[in-house]
Write a protein that holds these residues in place. Structure first.
Motif, PDB file in Angstrom:
ATOM      1  N   VAL A   1       2.169  -0.030   7.811  1.00 20.34           N
ATOM      2  CA  VAL A   1       2.089   1.057   6.811  1.00 20.34           C
ATOM      3  C   VAL A   1       0.785   0.935   6.030  1.00 20.34           C
ATOM      4  O   VAL A   1       0.073   1.931   5.820  1.00 20.34           O
ATOM      5  CB  VAL A   1       3.299   1.012   5.839  1.00 20.34           C
ATOM      6  CG1 VAL A   1       3.165   2.082   4.761  1.00 20.34           C
ATOM      7  CG2 VAL A   1       4.621   1.177   6.586  1.00 20.34           C
ATOM      8  N   ALA A   2       0.457  -0.297   5.628  1.00 20.46           N
ATOM      9  CA  ALA A   2      -0.770  -0.524   4.842  1.00 20.46           C
ATOM     10  C   ALA A   2      -1.985   0.031   5.588  1.00 20.46           C
ATOM     11  O   ALA A   2      -2.844   0.694   4.993  1.00 20.46           O
ATOM     12  CB  ALA A   2      -0.932  -2.018   4.568  1.00 20.46           C
ATOM     13  N   ALA A   3      -2.028  -0.229   6.901  1.00 21.85           N
ATOM     14  CA  ALA A   3      -3.170   0.243   7.699  1.00 21.85           C
ATOM     15  C   ALA A   3      -3.255   1.766   7.684  1.00 21.85           C
ATOM     16  O   ALA A   3      -4.353   2.333   7.638  1.00 21.85           O
ATOM     17  CB  ALA A   3      -3.052  -0.273   9.129  1.00 21.85           C
ATOM     18  N   THR A   4      -2.102   2.429   7.689  1.00 26.34           N
ATOM     19  CA  THR A   4      -2.132   3.904   7.745  1.00 26.34           C
ATOM     20  C   THR A   4      -2.560   4.529   6.421  1.00 26.34           C
ATOM     21  O   THR A   4      -2.971   5.677   6.397  1.00 26.34           O
ATOM     22  CB  THR A   4      -0.766   4.511   8.147  1.00 26.34           C
ATOM     23  OG1 THR A   4       0.163   4.277   7.088  1.00 26.34           O
ATOM     24  CG2 THR A   4      -0.224   3.944   9.435  1.00 26.34           C
ATOM     25  N   ILE A   5      -2.397   3.773   5.311  1.00 25.72           N
ATOM     26  CA  ILE A   5      -2.772   4.374   4.016  1.00 25.72           C
ATOM     27  C   ILE A   5      -4.001   3.678   3.403  1.00 25.72           C
ATOM     28  O   ILE A   5      -4.271   3.803   2.209  1.00 25.72           O
ATOM     29  CB  ILE A   5      -1.580   4.415   3.020  1.00 25.72           C
ATOM     30  CG1 ILE A   5      -0.988   3.020   2.784  1.00 25.72           C
ATOM     31  CG2 ILE A   5      -0.496   5.367   3.521  1.00 25.72           C
ATOM     32  CD1 ILE A   5       0.123   3.003   1.726  1.00 25.72           C
TER      33      ILE A   5
ATOM     34  N   GLN B   1       4.208   1.053  -4.714  1.00 23.25           N
ATOM     35  CA  GLN B   1       4.846   2.379  -4.668  1.00 23.25           C
ATOM     36  C   GLN B   1       4.349   3.199  -3.481  1.00 23.25           C
ATOM     37  O   GLN B   1       5.129   3.896  -2.824  1.00 23.25           O
ATOM     38  CB  GLN B   1       4.601   3.127  -5.969  1.00 23.25           C
ATOM     39  CG  GLN B   1       5.512   2.636  -7.090  1.00 23.25           C
ATOM     40  CD  GLN B   1       5.324   3.429  -8.361  1.00 23.25           C
ATOM     41  OE1 GLN B   1       4.197   3.564  -8.846  1.00 23.25           O
ATOM     42  NE2 GLN B   1       6.396   3.963  -8.899  1.00 23.25           N
ATOM     43  N   ALA B   2       3.054   3.087  -3.204  1.00 30.10           N
ATOM     44  CA  ALA B   2       2.496   3.832  -2.068  1.00 30.10           C
ATOM     45  C   ALA B   2       3.083   3.321  -0.749  1.00 30.10           C
ATOM     46  O   ALA B   2       3.417   4.107   0.142  1.00 30.10           O
ATOM     47  CB  ALA B   2       0.971   3.702  -2.064  1.00 30.10           C
ATOM     48  N   LEU B   3       3.226   2.001  -0.646  1.00 30.28           N
ATOM     49  CA  LEU B   3       3.827   1.417   0.569  1.00 30.28           C
ATOM     50  C   LEU B   3       5.270   1.870   0.719  1.00 30.28           C
ATOM     51  O   LEU B   3       5.710   2.232   1.804  1.00 30.28           O
ATOM     52  CB  LEU B   3       3.845  -0.110   0.462  1.00 30.28           C
ATOM     53  CG  LEU B   3       2.688  -0.942   0.956  1.00 30.28           C
ATOM     54  CD1 LEU B   3       3.063  -2.410   0.864  1.00 30.28           C
ATOM     55  CD2 LEU B   3       2.325  -0.600   2.398  1.00 30.28           C
ATOM     56  N   ARG B   4       5.999   1.836  -0.399  1.00 30.68           N
ATOM     57  CA  ARG B   4       7.414   2.237  -0.361  1.00 30.68           C
ATOM     58  C   ARG B   4       7.546   3.701   0.050  1.00 30.68           C
ATOM     59  O   ARG B   4       8.376   4.061   0.873  1.00 30.68           O
ATOM     60  CB  ARG B   4       8.047   2.005  -1.741  1.00 30.68           C
ATOM     61  CG  ARG B   4       9.528   2.319  -1.765  1.00 30.68           C
ATOM     62  CD  ARG B   4      10.183   2.036  -3.101  1.00 30.68           C
ATOM     63  NE  ARG B   4      11.567   2.445  -3.050  1.00 30.68           N
ATOM     64  CZ  ARG B   4      12.557   1.705  -2.565  1.00 30.68           C
ATOM     65  NH1 ARG B   4      12.321   0.492  -2.128  1.00 30.68           N
ATOM     66  NH2 ARG B   4      13.790   2.164  -2.505  1.00 30.68           N
ATOM     67  N   GLU B   5       6.683   4.495  -0.512  1.00 27.67           N
ATOM     68  CA  GLU B   5       6.752   5.942  -0.269  1.00 27.67           C
ATOM     69  C   GLU B   5       6.446   6.267   1.198  1.00 27.67           C
ATOM     70  O   GLU B   5       7.076   7.121   1.802  1.00 27.67           O
ATOM     71  CB  GLU B   5       5.752   6.611  -1.235  1.00 27.67           C
ATOM     72  CG  GLU B   5       5.955   8.094  -1.429  1.00 27.67           C
ATOM     73  CD  GLU B   5       5.121   8.882  -0.439  1.00 27.67           C
ATOM     74  OE1 GLU B   5       5.647   9.890   0.069  1.00 27.67           O
ATOM     75  OE2 GLU B   5       3.954   8.470  -0.168  1.00 27.67           O
ATOM     76  N   ALA B   6       5.489   5.510   1.779  1.00 33.75           N
ATOM     77  CA  ALA B   6       5.080   5.797   3.167  1.00 33.75           C
ATOM     78  C   ALA B   6       5.958   5.084   4.201  1.00 33.75           C
ATOM     79  O   ALA B   6       5.884   5.392   5.392  1.00 33.75           O
ATOM     80  CB  ALA B   6       3.620   5.371   3.363  1.00 33.75           C
ATOM     81  N   PHE B   7       6.764   4.148   3.735  1.00 31.10           N
ATOM     82  CA  PHE B   7       7.476   3.261   4.670  1.00 31.10           C
ATOM     83  C   PHE B   7       8.275   4.003   5.738  1.00 31.10           C
ATOM     84  O   PHE B   7       8.122   3.752   6.926  1.00 31.10           O
ATOM     85  CB  PHE B   7       8.395   2.294   3.896  1.00 31.10           C
ATOM     86  CG  PHE B   7       9.026   1.275   4.794  1.00 31.10           C
ATOM     87  CD1 PHE B   7       8.326   0.135   5.169  1.00 31.10           C
ATOM     88  CD2 PHE B   7      10.289   1.467   5.314  1.00 31.10           C
ATOM     89  CE1 PHE B   7       8.885  -0.784   6.045  1.00 31.10           C
ATOM     90  CE2 PHE B   7      10.854   0.551   6.185  1.00 31.10           C
ATOM     91  CZ  PHE B   7      10.146  -0.575   6.539  1.00 31.10           C
ATOM     92  N   HIS B   8       9.098   4.948   5.307  1.00 22.35           N
ATOM     93  CA  HIS B   8       9.970   5.617   6.278  1.00 22.35           C
ATOM     94  C   HIS B   8       9.217   6.617   7.159  1.00 22.35           C
ATOM     95  O   HIS B   8       9.760   7.063   8.167  1.00 22.35           O
ATOM     96  CB  HIS B   8      11.167   6.277   5.572  1.00 22.35           C
ATOM     97  CG  HIS B   8      12.212   5.261   5.189  1.00 22.35           C
ATOM     98  ND1 HIS B   8      12.493   4.945   3.891  1.00 22.35           N
ATOM     99  CD2 HIS B   8      13.012   4.465   5.940  1.00 22.35           C
ATOM    100  CE1 HIS B   8      13.422   4.004   3.863  1.00 22.35           C
ATOM    101  NE2 HIS B   8      13.758   3.693   5.082  1.00 22.35           N
TER     102      HIS B   8
END
Ligand code: PDD
Length: 288
Positions: free
Chosen positions: A218-222, A272-279
């Motif tokens: 996820v981190a890589a995508t954001i 928060q950004a990681l959590r939001e993008a996780f799913h």
């Protein structure tokens, strides 16, 4: 609420689901488990969870009770029978039961396979994440193969109980060199002074968390940078942000460590950004 449990070939009412008193999981903790999130009637990161389950079995020379396809069929059936759209699946495999004896080779053991599922409200979990949680730190007193997901969880039970007694939600376990290995039931992360996500690299000292691995994706995508390096307790106190990852909490912001406020005392922007993008990034396997 769990209504139906799968135990060794049968779907039983919760109150009637039993395993034998001489099951090796009960007597020796000779058993492994997985916890998987269910989100919107889909299994989150099922492939990675089943890969890890297979790895745990292999490391302990435990035979799989059935094929992966059969296991997925049972998981789907248990989720359906318990009417879980958001919640979690718990599966446990023990080496089986026989008159008590430490050794297992040469015995005709039949693995015990248990699978249950329960609904968990998304809004309750999200409310926790919106506030952020507190953790305490304590010595890591576990064994040398924490990379295997066994049910030998007494140190985690005691650590969580102490966290609860001190008004915290999770315990971060500290190795003999002062570095945090992981949480009692989650992986540990900070955002360091360089603004990078930091979590320990994988060794036998910690569980290779599925959520940790997906959070790295996820981190890589954001556009967030990840450093796979251990961190100390003082480094955690001084971090800009802290958070935990697990199948039961996905990305859970941490706002207090040993009573010290982390960053500005509210969930940080990177967590928060990681959590939001996780799913959006995690695998979501439909239940057929
Ligand atoms: N706990 N570390 C430990 C010691 C764990 O028990 C867990 C999971 C994790 C996170 O792994 P994953 O992201 O694959 O869930 C890390 C589960 C949720 C439990 O015991 O309930």
């Amino acid at each position: 609420m769990t209504r139906v449990v799968y135990v060794n070939g049968r779907y039983l009412p919760y109150g009637d689901a039993n395993v034998h008193v001489e099951d090796r999981g009960f007597q020796f903790a000779d058993a492994i488990y997985e916890v998987m999130e269910v989100a919107g009637c889909r299994l989150v990161d099922a492939t990675r969870h089943l890969d890890r389950l297979q790895r745990s079995l292999t490391e302990l020379a435990m035979p799989a009770p059935m094929s992966r396809a059969a296991m997925l069929h049972i998981i789907a059936e248990v989720v359906r029978r318990n009417r879980v759209s958001d919640g979690q699946v718990y599966m446990q495999i023990s080496r089986g039961g026989s008159p008590r004896d430490f050794t297992f080779s040469g015995k005709q053991l039949v693995p015990t396979f248990v699978c249950l599922a329960r609904p968990i409200s998304r809004s309750i979990r999200d409310a926790r994440a919106d506030k952020g949680i507190g953790v305490i730190t304590m010595p890591d007193i576990r064994w040398g193969r924490c990379d295997i997901k066994t049910v030998m969880l007494l140190p985690a039970v005691l650590a969580k109980e102490q966290a609860l007694a001190e008004g915290a939600d999770e315990a971060w376990l500290v190795d003999g060199n002062g570095f945090i290995t992981e949480g009692a039931s989650s992986n540990a992360w900070i955002v360091n002074g360089a603004g990078h996500l930091q979590t320990r690299s994988l060794t036998s000292a910690l569980l290779p968390g599925v959520t940790r691995l997906t959070a790295i994706d996820v981190a890589a995508t954001i556009g967030l940078k990840v450093e796979l390096e251990p961190f100390t307790v003082p480094e955690a106190y001084a971090a800009c942000e802290a958070f935990a990852t697990s199948a039961s909490g996905t990305v859970m912001p941490i706002v207090k460590i040993d009573g010290n406020i982390v960053g500005s005392g509210i969930p940080g922007p990177q967590a928060q950004a990681l959590r939001e993008a996780f799913h959006r990034v995690a695998e979501h396997m439909p239940i057929h």
